[in-house]
Write a protein that holds these residues in place. Structure first.
Motif, PDB file in Angstrom:
ATOM      1  N   GLN A 367       0.823  -1.210   0.000  1.00 55.74           N
ATOM      2  CA  GLN A 367       0.000   0.000   0.000  1.00 55.74           C
ATOM      3  C   GLN A 367       0.863   1.268   0.000  1.00 55.74           C
ATOM      4  O   GLN A 367       0.495   2.276  -0.602  1.00 55.74           O
ATOM      5  N   LEU A 368       2.007   1.191   0.678  1.00 55.31           N
ATOM      6  CA  LEU A 368       2.934   2.316   0.632  1.00 55.31           C
ATOM      7  C   LEU A 368       3.403   2.573  -0.797  1.00 55.31           C
ATOM      8  O   LEU A 368       3.576   3.719  -1.219  1.00 55.31           O
ATOM      9  N   HIS A 369       3.584   1.509  -1.548  1.00 54.09           N
ATOM     10  CA  HIS A 369       4.033   1.656  -2.932  1.00 54.09           C
ATOM     11  C   HIS A 369       2.968   2.357  -3.774  1.00 54.09           C
ATOM     12  O   HIS A 369       3.292   3.137  -4.680  1.00 54.09           O
ATOM     13  N   THR A 370       1.720   2.104  -3.443  1.00 54.53           N
ATOM     14  CA  THR A 370       0.649   2.756  -4.206  1.00 54.53           C
ATOM     15  C   THR A 370       0.528   4.243  -3.841  1.00 54.53           C
ATOM     16  O   THR A 370       0.089   5.045  -4.656  1.00 54.53           O
ATOM     17  N   VAL A 371       0.900   4.604  -2.588  1.00 49.07           N
ATOM     18  CA  VAL A 371       0.865   6.023  -2.203  1.00 49.07           C
ATOM     19  C   VAL A 371       1.834   6.823  -3.052  1.00 49.07           C
ATOM     20  O   VAL A 371       1.509   7.900  -3.564  1.00 49.07           O
ATOM     21  N   ASN A 372       3.056   6.291  -3.215  1.00 49.59           N
ATOM     22  CA  ASN A 372       4.087   6.930  -4.048  1.00 49.59           C
ATOM     23  C   ASN A 372       5.047   5.840  -4.483  1.00 49.59           C
ATOM     24  O   ASN A 372       5.675   5.191  -3.635  1.00 49.59           O
ATOM     25  N   PRO A 373       5.182   5.596  -5.780  1.00 50.63           N
ATOM     26  CA  PRO A 373       6.026   4.485  -6.246  1.00 50.63           C
ATOM     27  C   PRO A 373       7.494   4.627  -5.862  1.00 50.63           C
ATOM     28  O   PRO A 373       8.232   3.649  -5.931  1.00 50.63           O
ATOM     29  N   ARG A 374       7.922   5.823  -5.492  1.00 52.11           N
ATOM     30  CA  ARG A 374       9.327   6.006  -5.116  1.00 52.11           C
ATOM     31  C   ARG A 374       9.528   6.094  -3.601  1.00 52.11           C
ATOM     32  O   ARG A 374      10.645   6.279  -3.140  1.00 52.11           O
ATOM     33  N   LEU A 375       8.452   5.947  -2.840  1.00 49.17           N
ATOM     34  CA  LEU A 375       8.543   6.161  -1.399  1.00 49.17           C
ATOM     35  C   LEU A 375       9.415   5.107  -0.720  1.00 49.17           C
ATOM     36  O   LEU A 375      10.265   5.424   0.105  1.00 49.17           O
ATOM     37  N   LEU A 376       9.230   3.813  -1.073  1.00 47.91           N
ATOM     38  CA  LEU A 376      10.030   2.765  -0.454  1.00 47.91           C
ATOM     39  C   LEU A 376      11.503   2.907  -0.809  1.00 47.91           C
ATOM     40  O   LEU A 376      12.390   2.683   0.027  1.00 47.91           O
ATOM     41  N   ALA A 377      11.769   3.283  -2.051  1.00 42.50           N
ATOM     42  CA  ALA A 377      13.174   3.504  -2.449  1.00 42.50           C
ATOM     43  C   ALA A 377      13.780   4.658  -1.657  1.00 42.50           C
ATOM     44  O   ALA A 377      14.940   4.601  -1.233  1.00 42.50           O
ATOM     45  N   PHE A 378      12.979   5.714  -1.450  1.00 39.17           N
ATOM     46  CA  PHE A 378      13.469   6.855  -0.687  1.00 39.17           C
ATOM     47  C   PHE A 378      13.746   6.457   0.769  1.00 39.17           C
ATOM     48  O   PHE A 378      14.765   6.851   1.354  1.00 39.17           O
ATOM     49  N   MET A 379      12.843   5.662   1.358  1.00 43.44           N
ATOM     50  CA  MET A 379      13.046   5.214   2.728  1.00 43.44           C
ATOM     51  C   MET A 379      14.237   4.262   2.830  1.00 43.44           C
ATOM     52  O   MET A 379      15.002   4.304   3.811  1.00 43.44           O
ATOM     53  N   ALA A 380      14.437   3.435   1.817  1.00 44.69           N
ATOM     54  CA  ALA A 380      15.614   2.562   1.802  1.00 44.69           C
ATOM     55  C   ALA A 380      16.888   3.395   1.755  1.00 44.69           C
ATOM     56  O   ALA A 380      17.886   3.098   2.440  1.00 44.69           O
ATOM     57  N   HIS A 381      16.861   4.470   0.957  1.00 43.57           N
ATOM     58  CA  HIS A 381      18.024   5.355   0.872  1.00 43.57           C
ATOM     59  C   HIS A 381      18.318   5.997   2.229  1.00 43.57           C
ATOM     60  O   HIS A 381      19.469   6.102   2.660  1.00 43.57           O
ATOM     61  N   ASP A 382      17.269   6.398   2.945  1.00 48.12           N
ATOM     62  CA  ASP A 382      17.460   6.995   4.259  1.00 48.12           C
ATOM     63  C   ASP A 382      18.035   5.984   5.253  1.00 48.12           C
ATOM     64  O   ASP A 382      18.940   6.295   6.036  1.00 48.12           O
ATOM     65  N   ARG A 383      17.524   4.760   5.217  1.00 44.08           N
ATOM     66  CA  ARG A 383      17.923   3.776   6.221  1.00 44.08           C
ATOM     67  C   ARG A 383      19.328   3.228   5.949  1.00 44.08           C
ATOM     68  O   ARG A 383      20.061   2.932   6.896  1.00 44.08           O
ATOM     69  N   VAL A 384      19.704   3.100   4.694  1.00 42.49           N
ATOM     70  CA  VAL A 384      21.083   2.696   4.394  1.00 42.49           C
ATOM     71  C   VAL A 384      22.036   3.840   4.742  1.00 42.49           C
ATOM     72  O   VAL A 384      23.131   3.619   5.263  1.00 42.49           O
ATOM     73  N   SER A 385      21.629   5.071   4.463  1.00 43.02           N
ATOM     74  CA  SER A 385      22.461   6.219   4.836  1.00 43.02           C
ATOM     75  C   SER A 385      22.654   6.265   6.354  1.00 43.02           C
ATOM     76  O   SER A 385      23.743   6.612   6.841  1.00 43.02           O
ATOM     77  N   LEU A 386      21.597   5.922   7.109  1.00 36.84           N
ATOM     78  CA  LEU A 386      21.715   5.847   8.561  1.00 36.84           C
ATOM     79  C   LEU A 386      22.702   4.764   8.973  1.00 36.84           C
ATOM     80  O   LEU A 386      23.485   4.950   9.923  1.00 36.84           O
ATOM     81  N   ALA A 387      22.710   3.646   8.260  1.00 33.75           N
ATOM     82  CA  ALA A 387      23.606   2.545   8.614  1.00 33.75           C
ATOM     83  C   ALA A 387      25.068   2.941   8.464  1.00 33.75           C
ATOM     84  O   ALA A 387      25.930   2.453   9.203  1.00 33.75           O
ATOM     85  N   GLY A 388      25.367   3.848   7.514  1.00 32.58           N
ATOM     86  CA  GLY A 388      26.752   4.242   7.295  1.00 32.58           C
ATOM     87  C   GLY A 388      27.429   4.806   8.533  1.00 32.58           C
ATOM     88  O   GLY A 388      28.468   4.293   8.977  1.00 32.58           O
ATOM     89  N   PRO A 389      26.906   5.866   9.157  1.00 33.47           N
ATOM     90  CA  PRO A 389      27.549   6.374  10.381  1.00 33.47           C
ATOM     91  C   PRO A 389      27.497   5.384  11.539  1.00 33.47           C
ATOM     92  O   PRO A 389      28.376   5.413  12.405  1.00 33.47           O
ATOM     93  N   MET A 390      26.493   4.491  11.558  1.00 35.55           N
ATOM     94  CA  MET A 390      26.497   3.458  12.596  1.00 35.55           C
ATOM     95  C   MET A 390      27.711   2.547  12.436  1.00 35.55           C
ATOM     96  O   MET A 390      28.388   2.205  13.414  1.00 35.55           O
ATOM     97  N   LEU A 391      28.007   2.163  11.194  1.00 35.54           N
ATOM     98  CA  LEU A 391      29.175   1.319  10.942  1.00 35.54           C
ATOM     99  C   LEU A 391      30.469   2.076  11.250  1.00 35.54           C
ATOM    100  O   LEU A 391      31.424   1.504  11.781  1.00 35.54           O
ATOM    101  N   THR A 392      30.489   3.361  10.912  1.00 39.04           N
ATOM    102  CA  THR A 392      31.670   4.178  11.240  1.00 39.04           C
ATOM    103  C   THR A 392      31.887   4.242  12.739  1.00 39.04           C
ATOM    104  O   THR A 392      32.986   4.007  13.244  1.00 39.04           O
ATOM    105  N   VAL A 393      30.830   4.576  13.470  1.00 40.58           N
ATOM    106  CA  VAL A 393      30.940   4.692  14.925  1.00 40.58           C
ATOM    107  C   VAL A 393      31.360   3.362  15.544  1.00 40.58           C
ATOM    108  O   VAL A 393      32.245   3.310  16.411  1.00 40.58           O
ATOM    109  N   GLY A 394      30.735   2.277  15.107  1.00 45.88           N
ATOM    110  CA  GLY A 394      31.077   0.967  15.650  1.00 45.88           C
ATOM    111  C   GLY A 394      32.531   0.600  15.402  1.00 45.88           C
ATOM    112  O   GLY A 394      33.222   0.097  16.294  1.00 45.88           O
ATOM    113  N   THR A 395      33.006   0.879  14.193  1.00 49.66           N
ATOM    114  CA  THR A 395      34.405   0.570  13.869  1.00 49.66           C
ATOM    115  C   THR A 395      35.371   1.401  14.701  1.00 49.66           C
ATOM    116  O   THR A 395      36.374   0.893  15.213  1.00 49.66           O
TER     117      THR A 395
END
Length: 638
Positions: A367-395
């Motif tokens: 249903q999220l995909h029907t709201v905006n076909p690019r919304l899930l891709a945008f959220m994936a971009h945000d969550r992977v971007s969040l993972a980057g500094p987490m990996l930096t901090v952990g390292t």
């Protein structure tokens, strides 16, 4: 002015000015900074220069935090002494002090080729009234002070001693004045008297020195100045060999009981070590801070500490339980951050949204995909971007724990504690966007316990990795540029994190986001009232993690770049790659390739890698020189 800024920016600019102007600018800035409400904290932040407690020397009836102190030639008017007091010094020499201020300020000349600073005028640069204010200020700071006084008659010396004795650890008078010691010595009322001789003193001064010691003087101060061609005196490299020769001669003739305080052209750590080995108890630095950099005291303290620890050769005791040590818990914290970052990448690459996200929205993934076909891709971009500094901090946490905190490195512990505290504080940004993610809250609560356990555990004594370099070299000079880039990079990450956090709890989207989504924030809110808060959660959390990453990278860049810290270079390299690579890759994968949007990431990665390239040779240095086989003479005096 830490070395990485002084050597790259400040010194080239100051050297274009006249010596007098350059000194006024530099000392004026430092003095004003030290007297601001948060100025001392800023100086500590930039340098982390406090002396190791094991450098303490007992002399003249009191403890000196380090055998390395500040001579009077650098700041004879006391403009910036409160700033220098935070450079890791063990004491400060002030003066010479006379009854009246001179009619004009003394001239100063800098000879770069000879590494010398000349003083054509012989008049005392500091009158008693001005000196009283300086001494009172230093007394409040708790730094031992030796004041040099200069008079013409016994009555003048009695007055100078009476007015200065309550502020100081020792009073230094010219050896020539010792002929009248019986007339003015009682005015000192128990404060040790040091007899001052210049590094190139004539035989007559040596005779007066012997008489003064016999009459009750408490020690000798070798002034690191020599006669200057054309009149006046000069400090710096020309005084080095005369001072070293005089120390050896006096120690041989006076024996080990007479305290010797010595200055004379200390521009490298090896120069101070040579004076200590020759018989000095305390060593003054002055011109070396001009020609080499403000970090000279810190580097010299490191060299003295390593020599002392290596010479003691104490048998290792029983290893403490890992669970009792700070490094164990901070390492687990780093591992937890690494695991969390990897988990975030896995979720973003598959489901993107979790069941509780769907429950919060009341919408399924489809249903999220029907709201905006690019919304899930945008959220994936945000969550992977969040993972980057987490990996930096952990390292970085893991590297600082195993390479630094486990060896008792205080700055590494402070860096982890400060960064983690900021990261956990950012959790409360949910108050701004109104979505409390259960998994985020659970992981935060678990990791917070590791931080608290680390804070309540033991750091352990500092153990150097190897001998620090006895002198600066090309690799060190190149590393100052690299450190400048790494400090600038970390500062930019910190600012970016603060800005993104603010965006996450306010506007949520930037124009490039809406252009990628091909919609507006109002349309998304109209589609579902909880949709924007869900996106805001990811955006604000990303900003909070950037703040945490920027802070640990900044403190590491400020404090950790010392020769022999090769482990730090191998910590930062994967930390930077893990931070930037996922963020850049996900933008390409989802088609969010706006040039201006990606420019900060590419610029940051390039700056970071260039900074690492410039610092590599210095960090990998073993320190040079053989292992010490004897304790410096002064280190045995307690």
């Amino acid at each position: 002015m830490p070395d990485w800024f002084y050597r790259t920016v400040s010194r080239p600019l100051l050297y274009r000015l006249g010596a007098r102007t350059a000194r006024a600018v530099a000392l004026g800035f430092m003095g004003r900074l030290a007297r601001l409400p948060l100025g001392p904290l800023a100086i500590d932040l930039l340098g982390h220069m406090r002396a190791d407690p094991r450098l303490t020397v007992r002399l003249l009836g009191r403890d000196f935090a380090s055998p390395i102190g500040l001579g009077p030639g650098l700041d004879p008017e006391g403009v910036a002494l409160p700033a220098f007091a935070r450079f890791g010094i063990g004491f400060i020499s002030v003066g010479p002090v006379g009854l009246q201020n001179p009619p004009t300020r003394p001239s100063v000349e800098r000879d770069d080729a000879r590494e010398a600073i000349g003083f054509p005028d012989a008049a005392p640069p500091l009158g008693l009234k001005a000196a009283g204010a300086v001494l009172a200020e230093l007394s409040r700071l708790g730094v031992p002070v030796a004041v040099r006084v200069s008079g013409e008659t016994a009555e003048e010396y009695r007055h100078l001693l009476t007015e200065t004795r309550r502020f100081v650890a020792a009073i230094a008078v010219p050896a020539a004045a010792a002929v009248a010691m019986s007339e003015w010595l009682p005015a000192a009322e128990g404060v040790p008297i040091l007899l001052t001789v210049r590094a190139d003193s004539p035989t007559a001064d040596m005779e007066a020195l012997a008489a003064g010691l016999a009459a009750g003087a408490g020690g000798v101060l070798i002034d690191g100045a020599v006669a200057r061609e054309g009149g006046g005196t000069e400090i710096g490299a020309p005084a080095r060999e005369p001072a070293l020769a005089l120390v050896r001669a006096l120690r041989a003739s006076l024996g080990p009981a007479v305290p010797l305080v010595v200055g004379g052209g200390v521009h490298e750590p090896e120069h101070a070590l040579a004076l200590l080995d020759a018989g000095a108890d305390l060593v003054e630095v002055d011109s070396g801070l001009v020609f080499n950099g403000p970090g000279l005291v810190k580097r010299t303290n490191d060299a003295v500490l390593y020599r002392n620890l290596s010479a003691q050769r104490e048998p290792p005791g029983a290893a403490p339980r890992p669970a009792a040590m700070t490094w164990f818990w901070t390492a687990l914290l780093g591992f937890g951050m690494l695991f969390g970052g990897a988990l975030a990448v896995g979720i973003a690459a598959t489901r993107v949204v979790l069941p509780y996200d769907e429950a919060f929205l009341g919408l399924s993934r489809d249903q999220l995909h029907t709201v905006n076909p690019r919304l899930l891709a945008f959220m994936a971009h945000d969550r992977v971007s969040l993972a980057g500094p987490m990996l930096t901090v952990g390292t970085v946490y893991l590297g600082l724990s195993l390479g630094g905190i486990r060896r008792g490195v205080h700055w590494a512990m402070v860096a982890v504690f400060a960064s983690a505290s900021a990261g956990f504080a950012s959790f409360f940004l949910f108050l701004g966007f109104g979505y409390l993610e259960p998994l985020h809250a659970f992981v935060t609560a678990c990791l917070l316990q590791l931080l608290l356990l680390g804070m309540h555990s033991e750091l352990g004594p500092y153990t150097p990795t190897g001998p620090p370099p006895p002198r600066t070299d090309r690799a060190w000079r190149r590393a100052q540029w690299g450190q400048l880039l790494l400090v600038a990079h970390a500062g930019a990450v910190l600012v970016a994190g603060a800005v993104i956090s603010l965006v996450g709890v306010t506007a949520v989207f930037v124009p490039e986001d809406l252009e990628f989504l091909e919609t507006t924030a109002e349309q998304l809110r109209a589609a579902h009232p909880r949709l924007v808060p869900l996106v805001a959660h990811d955006r604000a959390t990303f900003g909070g993690m950037l703040v945490s990453a920027g802070l640990v990278l900044l403190l590491t860049a400020l404090w950790g770049h010392r020769a022999g810290n090769g482990w730090l270079w191998w910590t930062l390299l994967p930390a930077g790659v893990l931070g930037y690579a996922p963020a850049i890759a996900v933008h390409v994968a989802v088609g969010y390739t706006d040039g201006m949007h990606l420019l900060p990431a590419f610029a940051g990665l390039g700056t970071f890698l260039l900074g690492l390239a410039l610092t590599r040779a210095h960090l990998m240095e073993s320190g040079g020189g053989p292992e010490p086989v004897s304790v410096p003479w002064a280190a045995t005096r307690r």
